[in-house]
Design an enzyme around this catalytic site. Structure first.
Site, PDB file in Angstrom:
ATOM      1  N   LYS A  92      16.796  -9.147   8.697  1.00 26.48           N
ATOM      2  CA  LYS A  92      17.164  -9.099   7.272  1.00 26.48           C
ATOM      3  C   LYS A  92      18.283 -10.095   6.955  1.00 26.48           C
ATOM      4  O   LYS A  92      18.321 -10.663   5.867  1.00 26.48           O
ATOM      5  CB  LYS A  92      17.572  -7.672   6.880  1.00 26.48           C
ATOM      6  CG  LYS A  92      16.433  -6.658   7.005  1.00 26.48           C
ATOM      7  CD  LYS A  92      15.252  -7.008   6.120  1.00 26.48           C
ATOM      8  CE  LYS A  92      14.164  -5.961   6.114  1.00 26.48           C
ATOM      9  NZ  LYS A  92      13.025  -6.307   5.243  1.00 26.48           N
ATOM     10  N   SER A 103       0.797  -1.232   0.000  1.00 24.57           N
ATOM     11  CA  SER A 103       0.000   0.000   0.000  1.00 24.57           C
ATOM     12  C   SER A 103       0.828   1.280   0.000  1.00 24.57           C
ATOM     13  O   SER A 103       0.298   2.367  -0.183  1.00 24.57           O
ATOM     14  CB  SER A 103      -0.920   0.012   1.226  1.00 24.57           C
ATOM     15  OG  SER A 103      -0.134   0.005   2.403  1.00 24.57           O
ATOM     16  N   TYR A 144      16.326  -5.320  13.503  1.00 28.58           N
ATOM     17  CA  TYR A 144      16.050  -5.187  12.064  1.00 28.58           C
ATOM     18  C   TYR A 144      17.130  -5.894  11.228  1.00 28.58           C
ATOM     19  O   TYR A 144      16.809  -6.665  10.311  1.00 28.58           O
ATOM     20  CB  TYR A 144      15.984  -3.703  11.715  1.00 28.58           C
ATOM     21  CG  TYR A 144      15.636  -3.395  10.273  1.00 28.58           C
ATOM     22  CD1 TYR A 144      14.335  -3.525   9.806  1.00 28.58           C
ATOM     23  CD2 TYR A 144      16.624  -2.957   9.390  1.00 28.58           C
ATOM     24  CE1 TYR A 144      14.020  -3.223   8.486  1.00 28.58           C
ATOM     25  CE2 TYR A 144      16.311  -2.649   8.070  1.00 28.58           C
ATOM     26  CZ  TYR A 144      15.012  -2.782   7.622  1.00 28.58           C
ATOM     27  OH  TYR A 144      14.700  -2.487   6.315  1.00 28.58           O
TER      28      TYR A 144
END
Ligand code: NAD
Length: 248
Positions: A160, A15, A156
């Site tokens: 990843k 979105s 984070y």
């Protein structure tokens, strides 16, 4: 010329930001896209109407990638509706930055569960369909900090880095069924996620990038579209850095 004509592709977190750019570029290339978002129904509805005005096809569903049952149901629904699933882009991701001394267990878990767990939920759900078709493309959106690390982002960057392991292991598991799995690792990209940075931070980051600028979401989306196209038929288990040379 790269074509995505008629391809059925799922994009998570479509979105806004990089996900939105991916949705738009895939639709422009002729793919039929099933996208998800977490919040922002108006934004999603706006993309649907603009894409359909331009002759493209996209549907959006509000869905939390961490909810295993919802993910399975969504994927089954796409397979039933479209008859096949050609591609999956695991793009949904969050940050909860902080130095480790101040990082809560919740901030650690939320980032791992969303960024890595969400990708696992989707990969698992599409695998059976892609294996039985003897065709599939999965692109995981990683980050160069998953390769280099970054102070203030242990959660984070671990998520990843985990995506790199997931990508390579799944690529090995599914290669015999012609299901190709790759990871695109962006550097700094102009989106809401990096919008939290102030001008001074942006200048500092830009200065450290050999190309001396932050990427546009489109520059990431084009590489993702290539990996989903028939032109990328001999690439699997790779991490493609799209970072202006930052991780050299
Ligand atoms: N912006 C950057 O500089 C940058 C750099 C490297 C990697 N990335 C990665 O690219 C991807 C997209 O980043 P962005 O900058 O466009 O982020 P963004 O914050 O603009 O968009 C993230 C998207 O993920 C969705 N999302 C978040 N949590 C979700 C959940 N639990 N369930 C479903 N959807 C959820 C959001 O609704 C949104 O659509 C992320 O995986 C991010 O880690 C971004």
């Amino acid at each position: 010329m790269m074509s995505l004509d008629g391809k059925i592709i799922i994009v998570t977190g479509g979105s806004r930001g990089i996900g939105e750019a991916i949705v738009r570029i895939l639709c422009a290339g002729g793919a039929r896209v099933y996208a998800t978002y977490n919040s922002g129904a108006d934004k999603a509805a706006g993309i649907v109407s603009e894409v359909s005005d331009a002759g493209g096809i996209v549907e959006f569903k509000q869905l939390d990638v961490t909810n295993v049952e919802d993910v399975m149901q969504f994927v089954e629904g796409v397979a039933k509706d479209a008859g096949r699933i050609d591609g999956l882009v695991n793009n949904a991701g969050i940050t909860r930055d902080g130095l480790i001394m101040r990082m809560s267990a919740k901030d650690w878990a939320d980032v791992l569960t969303t960024n890595l767990g969400g990708a696992f939920n989707f990969c698992k759900s599409v695998s059976r369909q892609m294996m039985s078709q003897r065709y599939g493309r999965i692109v995981n959106i990683g980050s160069i900090v998953g390769l280099s690390g970054n102070a203030g982002q242990v959660n984070y960057s671990a998520s990843k880095a985990g995506l790199v392991g997931l990508t390579k292991s799944l690529a090995k598991e599914l290669a015999s069924r012609n299901v190709l799995v790759n990871c695109v690792a962006p550097g700094y990209v102009e989106t809401d996620m990096t919008g939290k940075l102030n001008e001074e931070q942006k200048q500092t980051y830009s200065h450290s990038i050999p190309l001396k600028r932050i990427a546009s979401a489109n520059e990431i989306a084009k590489v993702v579209a290539f990996l989903l196209s028939d032109d990328a038929s001999y690439i699997t288990g790779q991490v493609i850095n799209v970072d202006g040379g930052l991780a050299m």
